[in-house]
Design an enzyme around this catalytic site. Sequence first.
Site, mmCIF file in Angstrom:
data_model
loop_
_atom_site.group_PDB
_atom_site.id
_atom_site.type_symbol
_atom_site.label_atom_id
_atom_site.label_comp_id
_atom_site.label_asym_id
_atom_site.label_seq_id
_atom_site.Cartn_x
_atom_site.Cartn_y
_atom_site.Cartn_z
ATOM 1 N N GLU A 63 0.805 -1.231 0.000
ATOM 2 C CA GLU A 63 0.000 0.000 0.000
ATOM 3 C C GLU A 63 0.831 1.272 0.000
ATOM 4 O O GLU A 63 0.468 2.262 -0.624
ATOM 5 C CB GLU A 63 -0.951 0.000 1.199
ATOM 6 C CG GLU A 63 -2.093 -0.986 1.031
ATOM 7 C CD GLU A 63 -3.091 -0.911 2.150
ATOM 8 O OE1 GLU A 63 -3.355 0.197 2.635
ATOM 9 O OE2 GLU A 63 -3.603 -1.965 2.554
ATOM 10 N N ASP A 113 -2.419 -4.617 3.225
ATOM 11 C CA ASP A 113 -2.582 -4.814 4.672
ATOM 12 C C ASP A 113 -3.483 -6.005 5.006
ATOM 13 O O ASP A 113 -4.393 -6.345 4.252
ATOM 14 C CB ASP A 113 -3.147 -3.548 5.313
ATOM 15 C CG ASP A 113 -2.137 -2.414 5.341
ATOM 16 O OD1 ASP A 113 -0.940 -2.695 5.130
ATOM 17 O OD2 ASP A 113 -2.529 -1.259 5.568
ATOM 18 N N ASP A 115 -6.151 -6.673 6.665
ATOM 19 C CA ASP A 115 -7.483 -6.441 7.223
ATOM 20 C C ASP A 115 -8.490 -6.338 6.095
ATOM 21 O O ASP A 115 -8.163 -6.541 4.926
ATOM 22 C CB ASP A 115 -7.493 -5.168 8.090
ATOM 23 C CG ASP A 115 -7.111 -3.916 7.317
ATOM 24 O OD1 ASP A 115 -6.819 -4.029 6.102
ATOM 25 O OD2 ASP A 115 -7.079 -2.839 7.918
ATOM 26 N N GLU A 138 -9.942 -3.753 4.759
ATOM 27 C CA GLU A 138 -9.583 -2.720 3.783
ATOM 28 C C GLU A 138 -8.459 -3.202 2.869
ATOM 29 O O GLU A 138 -8.467 -2.948 1.665
ATOM 30 C CB GLU A 138 -9.164 -1.435 4.508
ATOM 31 C CG GLU A 138 -10.286 -0.722 5.232
ATOM 32 C CD GLU A 138 -11.367 -0.210 4.290
ATOM 33 O OE1 GLU A 138 -11.021 0.477 3.306
ATOM 34 O OE2 GLU A 138 -12.543 -0.522 4.520
ATOM 35 N N TYR A 151 0.870 -5.015 12.903
ATOM 36 C CA TYR A 151 -0.188 -4.224 12.246
ATOM 37 C C TYR A 151 -1.091 -3.556 13.280
ATOM 38 O O TYR A 151 -1.481 -4.168 14.277
ATOM 39 C CB TYR A 151 -1.005 -5.119 11.328
ATOM 40 C CG TYR A 151 -1.915 -4.334 10.417
ATOM 41 C CD1 TYR A 151 -1.396 -3.367 9.569
ATOM 42 C CD2 TYR A 151 -3.285 -4.551 10.410
ATOM 43 C CE1 TYR A 151 -2.223 -2.639 8.733
ATOM 44 C CE2 TYR A 151 -4.121 -3.833 9.570
ATOM 45 C CZ TYR A 151 -3.581 -2.866 8.745
ATOM 46 O OH TYR A 151 -4.398 -2.135 7.928
ATOM 47 N N ARG A 176 -4.185 -2.048 12.978
ATOM 48 C CA ARG A 176 -5.656 -2.074 12.924
ATOM 49 C C ARG A 176 -6.104 -3.501 13.202
ATOM 50 O O ARG A 176 -6.051 -4.361 12.321
ATOM 51 C CB ARG A 176 -6.172 -1.597 11.568
ATOM 52 C CG ARG A 176 -5.956 -0.115 11.345
ATOM 53 C CD ARG A 176 -6.644 0.386 10.093
ATOM 54 N NE ARG A 176 -6.433 1.815 9.939
ATOM 55 C CZ ARG A 176 -5.459 2.361 9.237
ATOM 56 N NH1 ARG A 176 -4.594 1.584 8.632
ATOM 57 N NH2 ARG A 176 -5.341 3.677 9.136
ATOM 58 N N HIS A 213 -6.785 -10.799 14.196
ATOM 59 C CA HIS A 213 -5.345 -10.645 14.038
ATOM 60 C C HIS A 213 -4.675 -10.574 15.403
ATOM 61 O O HIS A 213 -5.311 -10.428 16.433
ATOM 62 C CB HIS A 213 -5.034 -9.375 13.243
ATOM 63 C CG HIS A 213 -5.622 -9.381 11.874
ATOM 64 N ND1 HIS A 213 -5.338 -10.342 10.951
ATOM 65 C CD2 HIS A 213 -6.500 -8.524 11.273
ATOM 66 C CE1 HIS A 213 -6.004 -10.087 9.831
ATOM 67 N NE2 HIS A 213 -6.719 -9.006 10.002
#
Length: 906
Positions: A7, A80, A82, A84, A296, A298, A343
Amino acid sequence: MPVVVVESPAKAKTIEKYLGPGFTVLASYGHVRDLPPKDGSVDPDNGFDMKWEIGVDSRKHVKAIADALAEDNSLILATDPDREGEAISWHLEEALRKRKAINKDTPVSRVVFNAITKSAVTEAMANPRQVDAPLVEAYLARRALDYLVGFNLSPVLWRKLPGAKSAGRVQSVCLRLIVEREMEIEAFNPREYWTVKALLSTPRGQEFEARLTTLAGKKLDKFDLSNATQAEMAVQAVSSRALKVTSVEAKPASRNPSAPFMTSTLQQEASRKFGMGARQTMSAAQRLYEAGHITYMRTDGIDMAPEAVTAARDAIAERYGKEYVPSSPRIYKNKAKNAQEAHECIRPTEMGKDAAALKITDRDQARLYDLIWKRTLACQMEGARLERTTVDIGSDDGQVGLRATGQVVLFDGFLRIYEEGRDDVEGDGDDARLPQITEGDKAAFGKSGLKEQFAKADKSESVIESSDSGMAQHAAAILAENAAVLGLQSHTQPPPRYTEATLVKRMEELGIGRPSTYASIVTTIQDREYVHKDGNRLIPDDKGRIVTIFLLNFFKQYVGYEFTANLEEELDHVSAGNADWKDILTRFWRDFSVAIAETSELRIAEVLDVLDAALAPTLYPPREDGSDPRACPLCGEGQLHLKTSKSGGFVGCGRYPECRYTRPIGGDAAEGGDRVLGEDQGDEISLRSGRFGPYVQRGEATEENKKPPRSSLPKGWTTEAMDLEKALTLLSLPREVGPHPDDGEPIEAGIGRYGPFVKHGKLYANLKEVDEVFTIGMNRAVEVLALKLASRGGGRTAAAPLKELGEHPGSGGLMNIMDGRYGPYIKWEKVNATLPKGTEPGDVTIAMAVELIAEKAAKSGKGKKAPAKKAPAKKKAAPKKAAAKKPAAKKAPAKKPTEKRPAREA
């Protein structure tokens, strides 16, 4: 070479280093596609078909990836880990297939890693998978819902509530929390209560505090001492009796560490400890993650990888000793409802490195890493062992009983490095250290007294000492004659306003939103001017109140806490592959579209009537004199009504335009508010509250005089202190001080948008105090104006050179040495060259000045100016040569461009 897409460019750089030269690593720079903000981007009548559009900024990044795939026929999506990130991978694959950058034989895989470390990246590359379809479907459902709510509800707000900006599926529920908390605070009625404490001393002279718990043989409840008279009697009862220790009880206790961080708890703790907002926290965490320092950021999860637990235990043993490591690892149960998003917690990638070892220079990142590192180690440390002691003290007759509590830390355990903050701390004395106290000891009154606490309590109200002659009727504190017994007045407090931390915590408790969205939601409602921050607390603005009341009356279901939480749960089922995302959208749209259609048909007047009735208890509270709360306090004839404007809601008189009374929604029409102050020259002089603050006005607005004279109250002037004389003084502004001695033009004094000023022609000079506007004389006014003119370097008082050097020898133009705010400098044309340190203006020669000007001009890009001035001299010489050779006259026009070109290029 496979093309790996992540990203961010920072992340790409780190991963490229780990993967080596066999891979091409590129960045997508976040989302590459989104729904265009126009009607039809989501089509409910066609199976919720979505029309995606690549952003203008993203086109070059997609092209770069497509170009790389032309040479390397293999794509690895490493965005990432997640929802998103999964969506970005899906968008990239779809966009590249549309461009035909991915062939039928192009292998496309998805890899995820929870930390940007060499081992995590290597392991992820060894275990590729495909894009997770259920997770993408959950994203699509959320995006469609957000679009359908925002794109259909926001226009209704714009039409019915001028000034309202937007509504959102989660944003509006978050705003409702803040507005309803504010309404609770406004409706709260404080209740008075008193506490009595005594400063006591052991036989060894060690002092400690105890609180009155029993009076007249009865155990005291919180409100038993409800006024100063009862408190005075209690103070007398304690101070007039001999006391002794009746019991000492010590009980062992323990405290265990908090779980490691997930997104919401990290935001809460960063807010408590550092005052960092949710967006600020996530920005710093993002940079720490991209640098490979933390996992990570989030996540809903609080579990730790086994190897991380082992590393944490080893780091604890090495730093603090084996006694701080529990016999078995601590296991924290993951609270995530959805295994797909469970996660790992937020933790350091290297447990042995603290913030100092990493040498992080950014302040926010250093503080946040230190917090994460300490919390992670603490969660695997031994618990703290405490001893809580309770001491009861009483009189021989049993009429008075006091209690002292405290604790001793026998083993600090995890408290050695970390203790979780609390949002609203109430000091109850349980953490106080107590001296050695033995049952049966006499408890004498302390000698140092409680005068310091007594002084703190005595701020605005009278304080009356206990005496035999009478009782205190109203007091903030009551101090016994021996200065060792103190009665303190308190009032119950309303619930506190939300901070970003407590708001995030409440949203999490209600199941509203997700960790990845909290920061953007809290930021959005502030950007929309629905909410503002006072210190660290979130306060709703009038615009936010109006929007919330509107939604609660016309779209109550869709800002319901339970409805929003249930919808989140359904979307989690989609993520897990247990529900159809289009079924959820179909059920939602069926009812929501009906509500939109019904509300769209309402007239603005009908909407305002509903809101006016709903807000009536807040807008029109009962008045002390019993008069009609809706009666206009200015004209006495009209009724007050809720009105709207682009700046938000306000209350205004129904007799507009005959009466132009207004006040903010949070305004008060009670004493000190809007009122008629008196009459002058046949005009009514009134005090009014406008949307931009209080002001005084002469007369009423009419067709002939649409803007009657008015003047805002200057800073420091209160509405309560306003009278006719002060109002007339304000309305007399601007005041003429007199003619300027130089040109005879008038000097005026007044109050403007930037405060008090004096004015001469077009020159304005600020005054320090408002009172100066009414008292300033000619001498002072001329002095202030002259200083202002001098500071601007203009007019007759422009700054004189420290030294005149003469014309620039090569290019012309005066060179002067001037006195600047950072020291003397040479001024030539538009070049300002500072003198070298230690060089006196008198020592500067023309040659030195030319050299300094040339250096400065070269640095600032103005160096082309000097040669350009020489070009005209060359042009003059050229015609002379041409005139000497008559046969060559026909060629002269062809030479002119050649001669000019060097001058332009110089």
